[in-house]
Design a protein around this motif. Sequence first.
Motif, PDB file in Angstrom:
ATOM      1  N   PHE A 157      -1.364  -3.061  -8.224  1.00 54.38           N
ATOM      2  CA  PHE A 157      -2.787  -3.275  -7.987  1.00 54.38           C
ATOM      3  C   PHE A 157      -2.878  -2.056  -6.928  1.00 54.38           C
ATOM      4  O   PHE A 157      -3.834  -1.165  -7.015  1.00 54.38           O
ATOM      5  CB  PHE A 157      -2.941  -4.527  -7.341  1.00 54.38           C
ATOM      6  N   ALA A 158      -2.313  -2.116  -5.872  1.00 54.55           N
ATOM      7  CA  ALA A 158      -2.551  -0.778  -4.995  1.00 54.55           C
ATOM      8  C   ALA A 158      -2.527   0.638  -5.880  1.00 54.55           C
ATOM      9  O   ALA A 158      -3.439   1.566  -5.626  1.00 54.55           O
ATOM     10  CB  ALA A 158      -1.306  -0.888  -3.912  1.00 54.55           C
ATOM     11  N   MET A 159      -1.326   0.529  -6.477  1.00 54.13           N
ATOM     12  CA  MET A 159      -1.461   2.050  -7.318  1.00 54.13           C
ATOM     13  C   MET A 159      -2.345   2.314  -8.136  1.00 54.13           C
ATOM     14  O   MET A 159      -2.867   3.452  -8.095  1.00 54.13           O
ATOM     15  CB  MET A 159       0.076   1.837  -8.216  1.00 54.13           C
ATOM     16  N   VAL A 160      -2.811   1.437  -8.853  1.00 53.25           N
ATOM     17  CA  VAL A 160      -4.003   1.598  -9.743  1.00 53.25           C
ATOM     18  C   VAL A 160      -5.107   2.413  -9.198  1.00 53.25           C
ATOM     19  O   VAL A 160      -5.895   3.028  -9.430  1.00 53.25           O
ATOM     20  CB  VAL A 160      -4.411   0.305 -10.627  1.00 53.25           C
ATOM     21  N   ILE A 161      -5.562   1.377  -8.033  1.00 54.49           N
ATOM     22  CA  ILE A 161      -6.906   1.809  -7.375  1.00 54.49           C
ATOM     23  C   ILE A 161      -6.539   3.259  -6.368  1.00 54.49           C
ATOM     24  O   ILE A 161      -7.506   4.060  -6.477  1.00 54.49           O
ATOM     25  CB  ILE A 161      -7.241   0.748  -6.181  1.00 54.49           C
ATOM     26  N   LEU A 162      -5.223   3.396  -5.865  1.00 49.38           N
ATOM     27  CA  LEU A 162      -5.103   4.491  -5.052  1.00 49.38           C
ATOM     28  C   LEU A 162      -5.044   5.836  -6.028  1.00 49.38           C
ATOM     29  O   LEU A 162      -5.281   6.775  -5.715  1.00 49.38           O
ATOM     30  CB  LEU A 162      -3.767   4.479  -4.534  1.00 49.38           C
ATOM     31  N   SER A 163      -4.700   5.538  -7.349  1.00 51.10           N
ATOM     32  CA  SER A 163      -4.312   6.399  -8.238  1.00 51.10           C
ATOM     33  C   SER A 163      -5.606   7.202  -8.751  1.00 51.10           C
ATOM     34  O   SER A 163      -5.916   8.392  -8.690  1.00 51.10           O
ATOM     35  CB  SER A 163      -3.651   5.930  -9.446  1.00 51.10           C
ATOM     36  N   ALA A 164      -6.685   6.218  -8.984  1.00 51.11           N
ATOM     37  CA  ALA A 164      -8.015   6.625  -9.037  1.00 51.11           C
ATOM     38  C   ALA A 164      -8.597   7.297  -7.959  1.00 51.11           C
ATOM     39  O   ALA A 164      -9.446   8.305  -8.145  1.00 51.11           O
ATOM     40  CB  ALA A 164      -8.917   5.401  -9.488  1.00 51.11           C
ATOM     41  N   THR A 216       0.839  -1.217  -0.005  1.00 51.24           N
ATOM     42  CA  THR A 216      -0.004   0.036  -0.109  1.00 51.24           C
ATOM     43  C   THR A 216       0.920   1.348   0.038  1.00 51.24           C
ATOM     44  O   THR A 216       0.709   2.231  -0.843  1.00 51.24           O
ATOM     45  CB  THR A 216      -1.036   0.033   1.158  1.00 51.24           C
ATOM     46  N   ALA A 217       1.944   1.230   0.869  1.00 48.69           N
ATOM     47  CA  ALA A 217       2.943   2.406   0.699  1.00 48.69           C
ATOM     48  C   ALA A 217       3.454   2.605  -0.326  1.00 48.69           C
ATOM     49  O   ALA A 217       3.288   3.793  -1.099  1.00 48.69           O
ATOM     50  CB  ALA A 217       3.832   2.184   1.811  1.00 48.69           C
ATOM     51  N   PHE A 218       4.168   1.711  -1.022  1.00 48.08           N
ATOM     52  CA  PHE A 218       4.651   1.802  -2.403  1.00 48.08           C
ATOM     53  C   PHE A 218       3.788   2.412  -3.510  1.00 48.08           C
ATOM     54  O   PHE A 218       4.069   3.108  -4.208  1.00 48.08           O
ATOM     55  CB  PHE A 218       5.465   0.515  -2.745  1.00 48.08           C
ATOM     56  N   GLY A 219       2.349   1.591  -3.383  1.00 52.49           N
ATOM     57  CA  GLY A 219       1.534   1.720  -4.277  1.00 52.49           C
ATOM     58  C   GLY A 219       1.166   3.515  -4.025  1.00 52.49           C
ATOM     59  O   GLY A 219       0.920   4.064  -5.372  1.00 52.49           O
ATOM     60  N   LEU A 220       0.761   3.944  -3.058  1.00 48.49           N
ATOM     61  CA  LEU A 220       0.351   5.248  -2.901  1.00 48.49           C
ATOM     62  C   LEU A 220       1.607   6.137  -3.244  1.00 48.49           C
ATOM     63  O   LEU A 220       1.247   7.208  -3.908  1.00 48.49           O
ATOM     64  CB  LEU A 220       0.030   5.561  -1.283  1.00 48.49           C
ATOM     65  N   LEU A 221       2.754   5.714  -3.088  1.00 47.70           N
ATOM     66  CA  LEU A 221       3.928   6.638  -3.371  1.00 47.70           C
ATOM     67  C   LEU A 221       3.959   6.632  -4.837  1.00 47.70           C
ATOM     68  O   LEU A 221       4.083   7.747  -5.555  1.00 47.70           O
ATOM     69  CB  LEU A 221       5.253   6.128  -2.952  1.00 47.70           C
ATOM     70  N   ALA A 222       3.751   5.294  -5.776  1.00 53.29           N
ATOM     71  CA  ALA A 222       3.781   5.459  -7.020  1.00 53.29           C
ATOM     72  C   ALA A 222       2.662   6.158  -7.756  1.00 53.29           C
ATOM     73  O   ALA A 222       2.759   6.641  -8.674  1.00 53.29           O
ATOM     74  CB  ALA A 222       3.846   3.754  -7.632  1.00 53.29           C
ATOM     75  N   ALA A 223       1.354   5.877  -7.136  1.00 46.78           N
ATOM     76  CA  ALA A 223       0.316   6.744  -7.624  1.00 46.78           C
ATOM     77  C   ALA A 223       0.430   8.193  -7.696  1.00 46.78           C
ATOM     78  O   ALA A 223       0.300   8.985  -8.557  1.00 46.78           O
ATOM     79  CB  ALA A 223      -0.798   6.330  -6.949  1.00 46.78           C
ATOM     80  N   GLN A 224       1.070   8.719  -6.384  1.00 47.99           N
ATOM     81  CA  GLN A 224       1.318  10.179  -6.311  1.00 47.99           C
ATOM     82  C   GLN A 224       2.305  10.788  -7.162  1.00 47.99           C
ATOM     83  O   GLN A 224       2.158  11.728  -7.921  1.00 47.99           O
ATOM     84  CB  GLN A 224       1.674  10.483  -4.848  1.00 47.99           C
ATOM     85  N   LEU A 225       3.377  10.054  -7.424  1.00 45.71           N
ATOM     86  CA  LEU A 225       4.468  10.463  -8.154  1.00 45.71           C
ATOM     87  C   LEU A 225       4.003  10.438  -9.722  1.00 45.71           C
ATOM     88  O   LEU A 225       4.488  11.265 -10.286  1.00 45.71           O
ATOM     89  CB  LEU A 225       5.733   9.717  -8.001  1.00 45.71           C
ATOM     90  N   THR A 226       3.483   9.237  -9.948  1.00 46.25           N
ATOM     91  CA  THR A 226       3.199   9.166 -11.636  1.00 46.25           C
ATOM     92  C   THR A 226       2.165   9.946 -11.990  1.00 46.25           C
ATOM     93  O   THR A 226       1.999  10.088 -13.253  1.00 46.25           O
ATOM     94  CB  THR A 226       2.533   7.609 -11.840  1.00 46.25           C
ATOM     95  N   ASP A 227       1.151  10.404 -11.289  1.00 45.28           N
ATOM     96  CA  ASP A 227       0.112  11.131 -11.679  1.00 45.28           C
ATOM     97  C   ASP A 227       0.655  12.716 -11.897  1.00 45.28           C
ATOM     98  O   ASP A 227      -0.242  13.385 -12.506  1.00 45.28           O
ATOM     99  CB  ASP A 227      -0.792  11.428 -10.335  1.00 45.28           C
TER     100      ASP A 227
END
Lengths: 384, 411
Positions: B293-300, B123-134
């Motif tokens: 998986f975490a990244m996709v959902i958190l990014s949305a 979840t932490a990596f996913g959140l980080l990746a979502a925030q950065l890639t957005d």
Amino acid sequence: MDSIAGSKSSLGWAVNISVVLLVALWVFPTFGLLVSSFRTADQIVGSGWWASMFPSEQTERFRASDPDENRVQRGDLFVVEGNIFEENGGGGDIQSWGTSSRAVDAYQPGDVADLGDGETFTVDADGNYAWSGNDEQISGRGQRAFVTAISPPEFTTENYVNIMTSGNDTDNMAKAFFNTLTVTIPATIIPIVVAAFAAYALAWMDFPGRAILIACVVGLLVVPLQLALIPLLKLHVGVGIGKGYLGVWLAHTGFGLPLAIYLLRNYMVGLPRDIIENAKVDGATDFQIFTKIILPLSFPALASFAIFQFLWTWNDLLVAKVFLIDATGQTTVMTDQIVNLLGTRGGNWEILATAAFVSIAVPLCVFFAMQKYLVRGLLAGSVK
Amino acid sequence: MNPAFLGLITIALGVGGCVLYFWGSNQILDKVIFPAKGPQAGQNINRANMVRPWLFLFPAIFALGLYLAYPVFETLRLSLTDRDAGGAFVGLANYNQMMAEPKFWEALRNNLLWLIVVPAASTAFGLLAAQLTDRIKWGSVAKSLIFMPMAISFVGAGVIFKLVYEARPADQNQIGILNSVWLQFEGGIGSFLFLQALPALMLLAFAAIVAYVGWIFVRPIAESKERGGGKGYVPLRLFVGAAALYLVYLSLTSLVGVFTFDYPYGEPQTWLTIPFWNSFLLMVVLIWIQTGFAMVILSAALRGIPEETVEAAIIDGANPFQIFFKIKVPQIMGTIVVVWTTITIVVLKVFDIVFAMTNGQWETQVLANYMFDKMFRANDWGVGSASAIVIMLLVTPILVWNVYNARKEMK
């Protein structure tokens, strides 16, 4: 959010660099395996895959060919001549060579090494060597030499040919590949058909007990399939299905259904009520409404679940191990064969890497082609 | 016969049978049993419509009941019987036998570690990746690449990471990238930065996250009794708080270990045989798969945040970190919890990674693999069922929470 004043901050560079690092970290392992699968066994154990892109310096030991068969008499000397690359494979540009393991780079190409009592040895830059001496010296085993050469990057598709067409029974993946397909295609289609009908009933048909059924589906989402193994194996054997395709399809159908019904129902509930009511007024039965209206409209949700179920069944090991693979080994799937290879061929990376890549290739293609739908389905199910 | 041809026939039979059921049963209902013509046409249509939902639902209910509901009870029954004694009832003997085994406790301990580390890290990596890639132009490409491991089987990932962890004797070229990197460290400033400062930082971050989560759970009690679902939740909240406190204590004590540990520089390590740490190296594989998986959902979820709140924060002079942690994260807390639970379920069910990479050797056993061992190697169905029930018990809170949430939404 770039449009907001002040949001374009000095962090821009830092963000770009961190994303590059993150992506590199995530891609690196797979990429390493992909590169390895195109290298020969010697190259894989000789250097890390990251070095394969560049000309590599390798020191290899070889022996001059057997003097008793190959020596030629010249005057009162005997000479053995040949080319190390032709005899041992490989190629490249020789940097240095030596005749003892303690000084592998003692000589430059073209130098003549004096081995004492008139025995000499020489290697030139192209790998041609000449070993000369008297009758007694040029006999027994071939002279040992070490050659350090810079060889260009070299790739081969031989591993894939081996894995798919030839090789012995444990290495050949072709059968396992078709077995996996035989498991995967029905195990993807059957749960979708079953779940689509059920989801429609739960979303748009009125009958007593609907709310309880929905709650049950949500609850069953988390039941670990480990619980099902023993009772159902007993049942399958009991009713005569035994271990086979029918059993594994049914098992995948059962285990995939809760998620399928949940995702599809969430989607179908969101479809406009007017269309369905109009059709009913016009005298359509629910079966007609479902097949002619709901199914085409639900395509995005169906596609996303199809991808999910496909990836899950293609990649599955546990269900196949319990419900499919019997003692004959005729019905083994790729994941199981790779696990076996890990046991028997633990060090043979050219086989392992290629086998793993054969099994990864199909889901990766599906994934990249259909990613849009997969993401849409994930979001429909998880985010309200 | 050609395996491809054989497969094709089997596929056609399987899929055809399924489609035939739905088409055929509806045809029979409409044309034979309750035909929509003749004197009773209207009544027949009504009757057919009463039966039809069950026609639609029957295969699903049948499969769900048989493959998921029935096994829960049957496994519970089996866990109380002994196969060798002809299925006689033996009470809790299987459970006693299981608890006397050190391997079971090792599996349970490892499983708890997996349950804490993998969802938290993904979840932490996913959140980080979502925030950065957005925030960048090539974000969607980066997202696909991070999401890609989703498509790779656990077994395939096992092979991939076995190559990463591969070790060879000290005098040969390393072909595993981890050892190759490891041999670069020799105790200088670089080693200090990467092997002591960085892990210390990660441990501190972990402690902070756990403390924050614990605080979220305990806060309603500290502030007022009214919020957060009423009194029934107090024990749960206290339990989570206590667990968080323990984890913070654990990570702070390991912090000391990081700085006092004597690293064996210059020796290639066989990573998967180092007890305790090898479990973490296996977890890396699952984190690698689940982060996308975490990244996709958190990014949305991040995109769903109303821009006004962020704009208001910017106008008030908040820096990017404040915006992220104080404005964005609280607003997507619901989604974070969903992602966290989904990954938790995956962790509980997963078995392939340990099975393919270490098969539970070197103290890496987990419950699912322990269960498989008992059932199909030791042929001890009683203990196997008992450990399956333990897995079920671990999932039950999530099950109850899911059903509770679903019912709340229906109303």
